[in-house]
Structures are given as structure tokens and as C-alpha cells.
Design an enzyme around this catalytic site. Sequence first.
Site, PDB file in Angstrom:
ATOM      1  N   TYR A 287       0.828  -1.216   0.000  1.00 39.58           N
ATOM      2  CA  TYR A 287       0.000   0.000   0.000  1.00 39.58           C
ATOM      3  C   TYR A 287       0.867   1.274   0.000  1.00 39.58           C
ATOM      4  O   TYR A 287       0.815   2.079  -0.942  1.00 39.58           O
ATOM      5  CB  TYR A 287      -0.920  -0.060   1.221  1.00 39.58           C
TER       6      TYR A 287
ATOM      7  N   SER B  15       0.610  -8.459  -1.313  1.00 41.52           N
ATOM      8  CA  SER B  15       0.437  -7.556  -2.462  1.00 41.52           C
ATOM      9  C   SER B  15       0.411  -8.386  -3.728  1.00 41.52           C
ATOM     10  O   SER B  15       0.626  -9.595  -3.690  1.00 41.52           O
ATOM     11  CB  SER B  15       1.588  -6.535  -2.518  1.00 41.52           C
TER      12      SER B  15
ATOM     13  N   ALA C 123       9.046  -3.429   3.835  1.00 43.12           N
ATOM     14  CA  ALA C 123       8.624  -4.835   3.901  1.00 43.12           C
ATOM     15  C   ALA C 123       8.434  -5.284   5.342  1.00 43.12           C
ATOM     16  O   ALA C 123       9.289  -5.064   6.192  1.00 43.12           O
ATOM     17  CB  ALA C 123       9.661  -5.721   3.213  1.00 43.12           C
TER      18      ALA C 123
ATOM     19  N   SER D 148       6.195   3.312  13.372  1.00 42.45           N
ATOM     20  CA  SER D 148       4.774   3.562  13.590  1.00 42.45           C
ATOM     21  C   SER D 148       4.572   4.341  14.882  1.00 42.45           C
ATOM     22  O   SER D 148       5.341   4.187  15.848  1.00 42.45           O
ATOM     23  CB  SER D 148       4.062   2.209  13.694  1.00 42.45           C
TER      24      SER D 148
ATOM     25  N   TYR E 272       3.421  -6.793  17.167  1.00 41.74           N
ATOM     26  CA  TYR E 272       3.685  -5.916  16.024  1.00 41.74           C
ATOM     27  C   TYR E 272       4.373  -4.631  16.493  1.00 41.74           C
ATOM     28  O   TYR E 272       5.419  -4.237  15.973  1.00 41.74           O
ATOM     29  CB  TYR E 272       2.379  -5.564  15.295  1.00 41.74           C
TER      30      TYR E 272
ATOM     31  N   LYS F 249       8.375  -3.138  15.889  1.00 37.18           N
ATOM     32  CA  LYS F 249       8.780  -1.820  15.370  1.00 37.18           C
ATOM     33  C   LYS F 249       9.735  -1.149  16.354  1.00 37.18           C
ATOM     34  O   LYS F 249      10.747  -0.557  15.959  1.00 37.18           O
ATOM     35  CB  LYS F 249       7.552  -0.928  15.135  1.00 37.18           C
TER      36      LYS F 249
ATOM     37  N   ASN G  95      -1.848   7.440  11.046  1.00 35.04           N
ATOM     38  CA  ASN G  95      -2.793   6.486  10.427  1.00 35.04           C
ATOM     39  C   ASN G  95      -2.907   6.733   8.926  1.00 35.04           C
ATOM     40  O   ASN G  95      -3.694   7.601   8.494  1.00 35.04           O
ATOM     41  CB  ASN G  95      -4.156   6.599  11.106  1.00 35.04           C
TER      42      ASN G  95
ATOM     43  N   LEU H 172      -9.944   1.161  10.141  1.00 37.48           N
ATOM     44  CA  LEU H 172     -11.203   1.883   9.978  1.00 37.48           C
ATOM     45  C   LEU H 172     -11.525   2.242   8.526  1.00 37.48           C
ATOM     46  O   LEU H 172     -12.610   1.934   8.027  1.00 37.48           O
ATOM     47  CB  LEU H 172     -11.147   3.169  10.825  1.00 37.48           C
TER      48      LEU H 172
HETATM   49  P1  NAD Z   1       1.540  -3.639   3.066  1.00 37.94           P
HETATM   50  O1  NAD Z   1       1.300  -4.963   3.694  1.00 37.94           O
HETATM   51  O2  NAD Z   1       0.557  -3.130   2.076  1.00 37.94           O
HETATM   52  O3  NAD Z   1       2.981  -3.597   2.400  1.00 37.94           O
HETATM   53  C1  NAD Z   1       4.064  -4.359   2.878  1.00 37.94           C
HETATM   54  C2  NAD Z   1       4.679  -5.072   1.687  1.00 37.94           C
HETATM   55  O4  NAD Z   1       5.792  -5.847   2.150  1.00 37.94           O
HETATM   56  C3  NAD Z   1       3.726  -6.035   1.000  1.00 37.94           C
HETATM   57  O5  NAD Z   1       3.769  -5.817  -0.392  1.00 37.94           O
HETATM   58  C4  NAD Z   1       4.247  -7.417   1.368  1.00 37.94           C
HETATM   59  O6  NAD Z   1       4.014  -8.360   0.339  1.00 37.94           O
HETATM   60  C5  NAD Z   1       5.729  -7.140   1.568  1.00 37.94           C
HETATM   61  N1  NAD Z   1       6.405  -8.041   2.513  1.00 37.94           N
HETATM   62  C6  NAD Z   1       5.990  -8.447   3.728  1.00 37.94           C
HETATM   63  N2  NAD Z   1       6.893  -9.253   4.297  1.00 37.94           N
HETATM   64  C7  NAD Z   1       7.927  -9.357   3.419  1.00 37.94           C
HETATM   65  C8  NAD Z   1       9.156 -10.051   3.416  1.00 37.94           C
HETATM   66  N3  NAD Z   1       9.521 -10.823   4.454  1.00 37.94           N
HETATM   67  N4  NAD Z   1       9.979  -9.938   2.343  1.00 37.94           N
HETATM   68  C9  NAD Z   1       9.608  -9.170   1.287  1.00 37.94           C
HETATM   69  N5  NAD Z   1       8.459  -8.503   1.220  1.00 37.94           N
HETATM   70  C10 NAD Z   1       7.620  -8.586   2.278  1.00 37.94           C
HETATM   71  O7  NAD Z   1       1.702  -2.580   4.268  1.00 37.94           O
HETATM   72  P2  NAD Z   1       1.785  -1.005   4.224  1.00 37.94           P
HETATM   73  O8  NAD Z   1       0.542  -0.465   4.841  1.00 37.94           O
HETATM   74  O9  NAD Z   1       2.204  -0.534   2.888  1.00 37.94           O
HETATM   75  O10 NAD Z   1       2.942  -0.772   5.291  1.00 37.94           O
HETATM   76  C11 NAD Z   1       4.297  -0.604   4.896  1.00 37.94           C
HETATM   77  C12 NAD Z   1       5.148  -0.488   6.139  1.00 37.94           C
HETATM   78  O11 NAD Z   1       4.674   0.610   6.939  1.00 37.94           O
HETATM   79  C13 NAD Z   1       5.109  -1.722   7.048  1.00 37.94           C
HETATM   80  O12 NAD Z   1       6.394  -1.935   7.572  1.00 37.94           O
HETATM   81  C14 NAD Z   1       4.150  -1.300   8.142  1.00 37.94           C
HETATM   82  O13 NAD Z   1       4.400  -1.973   9.349  1.00 37.94           O
HETATM   83  C15 NAD Z   1       4.436   0.190   8.267  1.00 37.94           C
HETATM   84  N6  NAD Z   1       3.314   0.945   8.824  1.00 37.94           N
HETATM   85  C16 NAD Z   1       2.083   0.840   8.250  1.00 37.94           C
HETATM   86  C17 NAD Z   1       1.006   1.517   8.814  1.00 37.94           C
HETATM   87  C18 NAD Z   1      -0.377   1.397   8.216  1.00 37.94           C
HETATM   88  O14 NAD Z   1      -1.346   1.659   8.919  1.00 37.94           O
HETATM   89  N7  NAD Z   1      -0.523   1.018   6.944  1.00 37.94           N
HETATM   90  C19 NAD Z   1       1.182   2.322   9.954  1.00 37.94           C
HETATM   91  C20 NAD Z   1       2.457   2.428  10.499  1.00 37.94           C
HETATM   92  C21 NAD Z   1       3.520   1.731   9.920  1.00 37.94           C
HETATM   93  N1  UFG Z   2     -12.285   1.468  14.509  1.00 37.79           N
HETATM   94  C1  UFG Z   2     -13.638   1.203  14.585  1.00 37.79           C
HETATM   95  N2  UFG Z   2     -14.129   0.178  13.827  1.00 37.79           N
HETATM   96  C2  UFG Z   2     -13.341  -0.571  13.008  1.00 37.79           C
HETATM   97  C3  UFG Z   2     -11.974  -0.295  12.942  1.00 37.79           C
HETATM   98  C4  UFG Z   2     -11.472   0.727  13.723  1.00 37.79           C
HETATM   99  O1  UFG Z   2     -14.373   1.862  15.320  1.00 37.79           O
HETATM  100  O2  UFG Z   2     -13.864  -1.499  12.354  1.00 37.79           O
HETATM  101  C5  UFG Z   2     -11.740   2.585  15.302  1.00 37.79           C
HETATM  102  C6  UFG Z   2     -10.697   2.166  16.323  1.00 37.79           C
HETATM  103  O3  UFG Z   2     -11.304   1.787  17.536  1.00 37.79           O
HETATM  104  C7  UFG Z   2      -9.844   3.437  16.419  1.00 37.79           C
HETATM  105  C8  UFG Z   2      -9.923   4.027  15.014  1.00 37.79           C
HETATM  106  O4  UFG Z   2     -11.073   3.459  14.414  1.00 37.79           O
HETATM  107  O5  UFG Z   2     -10.446   4.341  17.314  1.00 37.79           O
HETATM  108  C9  UFG Z   2      -8.713   3.702  14.157  1.00 37.79           C
HETATM  109  O6  UFG Z   2      -8.500   2.286  14.158  1.00 37.79           O
HETATM  110  P1  UFG Z   2      -7.508   1.593  13.112  1.00 37.79           P
HETATM  111  O7  UFG Z   2      -7.578   0.127  13.360  1.00 37.79           O
HETATM  112  O8  UFG Z   2      -7.787   2.066  11.732  1.00 37.79           O
HETATM  113  O9  UFG Z   2      -6.096   2.187  13.499  1.00 37.79           O
HETATM  114  P2  UFG Z   2      -5.295   2.129  14.885  1.00 37.79           P
HETATM  115  O10 UFG Z   2      -5.098   3.544  15.306  1.00 37.79           O
HETATM  116  O11 UFG Z   2      -5.895   1.194  15.838  1.00 37.79           O
HETATM  117  O12 UFG Z   2      -3.922   1.474  14.410  1.00 37.79           O
HETATM  118  C10 UFG Z   2      -3.180   2.013  13.324  1.00 37.79           C
HETATM  119  C11 UFG Z   2      -2.443   0.894  12.598  1.00 37.79           C
HETATM  120  C12 UFG Z   2      -1.379   0.305  13.468  1.00 37.79           C
HETATM  121  C13 UFG Z   2      -0.505   1.377  14.016  1.00 37.79           C
HETATM  122  C14 UFG Z   2      -1.331   2.442  14.712  1.00 37.79           C
HETATM  123  C15 UFG Z   2      -0.505   3.590  15.196  1.00 37.79           C
HETATM  124  O13 UFG Z   2      -3.324  -0.139  12.221  1.00 37.79           O
HETATM  125  O14 UFG Z   2      -0.572  -0.545  12.697  1.00 37.79           O
HETATM  126  O15 UFG Z   2      -2.310   2.964  13.798  1.00 37.79           O
HETATM  127  O16 UFG Z   2       0.182   4.117  14.111  1.00 37.79           O
HETATM  128  F1  UFG Z   2       0.341   0.828  14.908  1.00 37.79           F
END
Ligand code: NAD
Ligand code: UFG
Length: 341
Positions: free
Chosen positions: A11, A36, A81, A124, A149, A153, A179, A200
Amino acid sequence: MKVLVTGGLGYIGSHTCVQLIENGHTPVVMDNLSNSKALVLNRIEALTGQRPSFHLGDVRDEAFLDSIFAQHQIDAVIHFAGLKAVGESVSKPLEYYDNNVNGSLVLARSMRKAGVKNIIFSSSATVYGDPQQVPITEDSPTGATTNPYGRSKYIVEQCLSDLFTAEDDWSITLLRYFNPVGAHPSGTLGEDPQGIPNNLMPFIAQVAVGRRDKLAVFGDDYPTPDGTGVRDYIHVMDLADGHLAALNALTNKSGLHIYNLGTGKGSSVLDMVNAFSAACGHPVAYEIHPRRAGDIAECWASTAKAEQDLGWKATRDIAQMSADTWHWQSNNPQGYDELEK
Ligand code: NAD
Ligand code: UFG
């Protein structure tokens, strides 16, 4: 710059690849496709006119990484990744520590061998745990996370900090995302969660498009203005631009740099439901459920440090985030279509 993007078809990685290309950089993508699809490359190519070099494999495979560094003159690495589902990490801790912690260590080792010492790591806001105060500044306490998780991090942050202490010719940037939501404005790239969305915004989008009946709002008795949880939602295009700003700063100076990437504004669950209902033109159905275990009441970023050091600031509001998510979801109701050529 030639930039190795691990997890580059995911993503955030895919949007960042587009912005890298649009700004004159050359992404080299590696991904194991665990969360992905390879066809994302087609979408990146259609948007930019360039198809990034793609290497299918795992970040834990050192020989595989060594071969990428041998083939390409890489200037910097953006390391996306990893596995990211909080709930799943509780039931699969070994997989999470292996992909996220071990994967990062293997990558750093391979980078050192290749003499590539510029890295941006996807951290994160979860490393802050339940914050004592908002907005959260980068020097707030970290480590009190409640799930594997989040701990993975935090551990990688510690490993990279220790690496810099030992070898100060590295340039290491830890980006703490708040987020991430939204999609590319073209409607051709977006978030495509497998199964029932945990987060969400994708859940709201799937209700709006008719894939799910209604949103469960987890708790309306938090000490927040409307009782629902408050978060700092940031448009994925702003996040991608934040990586570009970090990349430009990264190669100018060695050091360990830590930045929040957020907007500095908190929005409640109901704010997001209302913004999305306006964007899609009909009400998004929801009902109130009990709180979700492990959730905090509120969290938003202090953005001052990123603004000052990187000259970067998020510009897109929740109306834009909702409009772009709806564009993506309504164009791709089932997510990326496996049948696409
Ligand atoms: P995502 O799952 O869409 O992307 C991660 C990609 O890494 C995927 O394409 C997956 O196939 C690949 N991948 C996973 N494990 C792998 C491995 N061992 N080797 C090679 N490829 C691998 O997730 P995203 O939302 O794009 O998140 C990217 C990064 O940002 C992640 O490290 C995630 O923890 C971090 N992050 C995401 C969020 C969020 O809410 N999306 C918030 C904070 C941090
Ligand atoms: N929520 C709902 N209903 C749902 C999903 C979420 O009410 O079906 C609410 C949650 O309770 C929260 C808000 O929407 O109040 C956001 O929830 P998310 O699950 O979208 O996000 P979080 O803040 O819980 O977590 C996200 C990422 C984590 C990251 C964190 C801090 O998923 O990976 O932000 O960066 F660690």
C-alpha cells in the site's frame, strides 16, 4: 537517486514508488508478494510511464539481497517490507518478529556489505503506546507497546539506533507514521486488505461500496469530543511525499533522525464516517459496539520537527482522503483484480 524499495508493491510502498519516479528517482522494487500483487507494477507503469525493476523474493534472504545490491548501484533503501496486522501479531508472534526484526537485520547486514548506508525505516506511532500527552513529539517515551507488532517496530528502532552508535557513517531515518489512509487520486492504486479489514478506513470504504453491511464503531465512551476514538489520519500521498523529503535530507548528512509523519490534527471515528458519507454521496451505516481491546482514546502527531528539518507538511484533509479512497474503492470494488493482464 536509485532507491531500493522493500515491500514496494504494498500500500504505502506503491504510492511512494510513483512519487519517487515523478520526482526523478529510480525505484528498484523487491517484494515477496505476501500481502500484495505483482499487477501493481502495471499500475505504477501506467501512471508514470516507467516500469520499476522488480525482484521477487524475501527480505530475510541475504543472498537474494546481496544479488540486488550487486546488480544495481543503490544509493538508499526505503524499508517497507514487513507484516502489519496488530491482532494477527498476537497469534503469530514468531512470524512477526521474523519478518519485521530479522528481516531488518538481514537487510542492514546486506547493505553494510554493499557499502550502502542510507536507510529510511517504516516505523509507527504505535511505539508511543498510550501517550501521556498530545500532540506527540518525537522525544515522547517509547516502548510501552502492547502487542508483538508494535514491539517489533520498537525493537527495530533500537537495533538501528545501536547500529548508528557503533558505526556513525550510517544515515538512518525512522519515520513514525500515524494512520495512513487514502489512495492515489487516479483511483488506480489504493489499499487492498485481505479478508475482513482491521483498519477503519478500508472497512468504511467496503461498507460504502456494499461489500459489508455496517461498520462496528468500537466504543463511544472515550474521553473525546464525541466519545469515539481520535486518530491522526494522513493521506498516503502526503506520506509518500514525506518519504521523498526524508530521502533528500538523508543523503546530505549521516546521523540518526526520527520524524513523526502525521497531519497534527485528530479526527474521531464519527468524523471519518461523516466525511466518507459526504464523499460517496450516501450515509455509511454503522452501529456502536464495545471498545476494542488495546485501543487508546486519542493520538495525534506534533509535526513541527518534520516541518522544520524536512520542509515537509501534510496538505490533504479528511475530505480529500475520503474522496480519493472512494474513487479507488468504487473503481476497484474487489480490490486489485487478479484477472487483470
Ligand atoms: P503492506 O502490507 O501493504 O505492504 C508491505 C509489503 O511488504 C507487501 O507488499 C508485502 O508483500 C511485503 N512483505 C511483507 N513481508 C515481506 C518479506 N519478508 N519480504 C519481502 N516482502 C515482504 O503494508 P503497508 O501499509 O504498505 O505498510 C508498509 C510499512 O509501513 C510496514 O512496515 C508497516 O508496518 C508500516 N506501517 C504501516 C502503517 C499502516 O497503517 N498502513 C502504519 C504504520 C507503519
Ligand atoms: N475502529 C472502529 N471500527 C473498526 C476499525 C477501527 O471503530 O472497524 C476505530 C478504532 O477503535 C480506532 C480508530 O477506528 O479508534 C482507528 O483504528 P484503526 O484500526 O484504523 O487504526 P489504529 O489507530 O488502531 O492502528 C493504526 C495501525 C497500526 C498502528 C497504529 C498507530 O493499524 O498498525 O495505527 O500508528 F500501529
